[in-house]
Write a protein that holds these residues in place. Structure first.
Motif, mmCIF file in Angstrom:
data_model
loop_
_atom_site.group_PDB
_atom_site.id
_atom_site.type_symbol
_atom_site.label_atom_id
_atom_site.label_comp_id
_atom_site.label_asym_id
_atom_site.label_seq_id
_atom_site.Cartn_x
_atom_site.Cartn_y
_atom_site.Cartn_z
ATOM 1 N N ASP A 2 -6.932 3.875 8.261
ATOM 2 C CA ASP A 2 -8.206 3.270 8.656
ATOM 3 C C ASP A 2 -8.879 2.563 7.487
ATOM 4 N N ASP A 3 -8.799 3.142 6.288
ATOM 5 C CA ASP A 3 -9.346 2.487 5.088
ATOM 6 C C ASP A 3 -8.611 1.184 4.817
ATOM 7 N N TRP A 4 -7.295 1.208 4.944
ATOM 8 C CA TRP A 4 -6.478 0.006 4.718
ATOM 9 C C TRP A 4 -6.839 -1.084 5.723
ATOM 10 N N ARG A 5 -7.009 -0.698 6.976
ATOM 11 C CA ARG A 5 -7.376 -1.679 8.003
ATOM 12 C C ARG A 5 -8.752 -2.286 7.714
ATOM 13 N N ARG A 6 -9.718 -1.443 7.329
ATOM 14 C CA ARG A 6 -11.054 -1.968 6.999
ATOM 15 C C ARG A 6 -11.007 -2.875 5.778
ATOM 16 N N GLU A 7 -10.242 -2.489 4.792
ATOM 17 C CA GLU A 7 -10.110 -3.259 3.557
ATOM 18 C C GLU A 7 -9.593 -4.669 3.824
ATOM 19 N N ASN B 152 -9.813 -6.153 6.868
ATOM 20 C CA ASN B 152 -10.487 -6.648 8.067
ATOM 21 C C ASN B 152 -9.560 -6.716 9.273
ATOM 22 N N LYS C 277 0.826 -1.208 0.000
ATOM 23 C CA LYS C 277 0.000 0.000 0.000
ATOM 24 C C LYS C 277 0.859 1.256 0.000
ATOM 25 N N GLU D 276 -4.546 9.338 8.651
ATOM 26 C CA GLU D 276 -5.448 8.520 9.460
ATOM 27 C C GLU D 276 -6.515 7.869 8.594
ATOM 28 N N ARG D 277 -7.055 8.622 7.647
ATOM 29 C CA ARG D 277 -8.082 8.075 6.751
ATOM 30 C C ARG D 277 -7.517 6.916 5.941
ATOM 31 N N GLN D 278 -6.308 7.093 5.398
ATOM 32 C CA GLN D 278 -5.701 6.027 4.601
ATOM 33 C C GLN D 278 -5.449 4.771 5.438
ATOM 34 N N GLU E 206 -5.552 12.995 6.676
ATOM 35 C CA GLU E 206 -5.457 12.178 5.463
ATOM 36 C C GLU E 206 -4.734 10.866 5.759
#
Length: 67
Positions: free
Chosen positions: A59-64, A66, A20, A55-57, A53
């Motif tokens: 958090d998105d990576w972690r959700r993606e 799981n 990533k 933090e958003r990336q 930004e």
């Protein structure tokens, strides 16, 4: 995922994080040690993103993944 689980799974997650954020070095990933805040800081530093930004990336990576 809680803080301890994230740290415990970090060795498995490092490869995905490296894909990533290719600008993160192995030393960066070693320093992170599974800490969300440390990962946010390294992404912010290497890519020049704002804290929000980064933090958003992260958090998105972690959700993606799981995580």
């Amino acid at each position: 995922m809680n803080k301890h689980t994230f740290k415990g799974d970090w060795n498995q997650l490092k490869g995905s994080a490296k894909q990533k954020w290719a600008d993160l070095t192995d030393d960066d990933l070693l320093h992170v040690e599974g800490s969300r805040d440390k990962l946010v800081g390294r992404v912010q530093e290497r890519y020049g993103h704002s804290k929000d930004e980064a933090e958003r990336q992260v958090d998105d990576w972690r959700r993606e993944h799981n995580y």
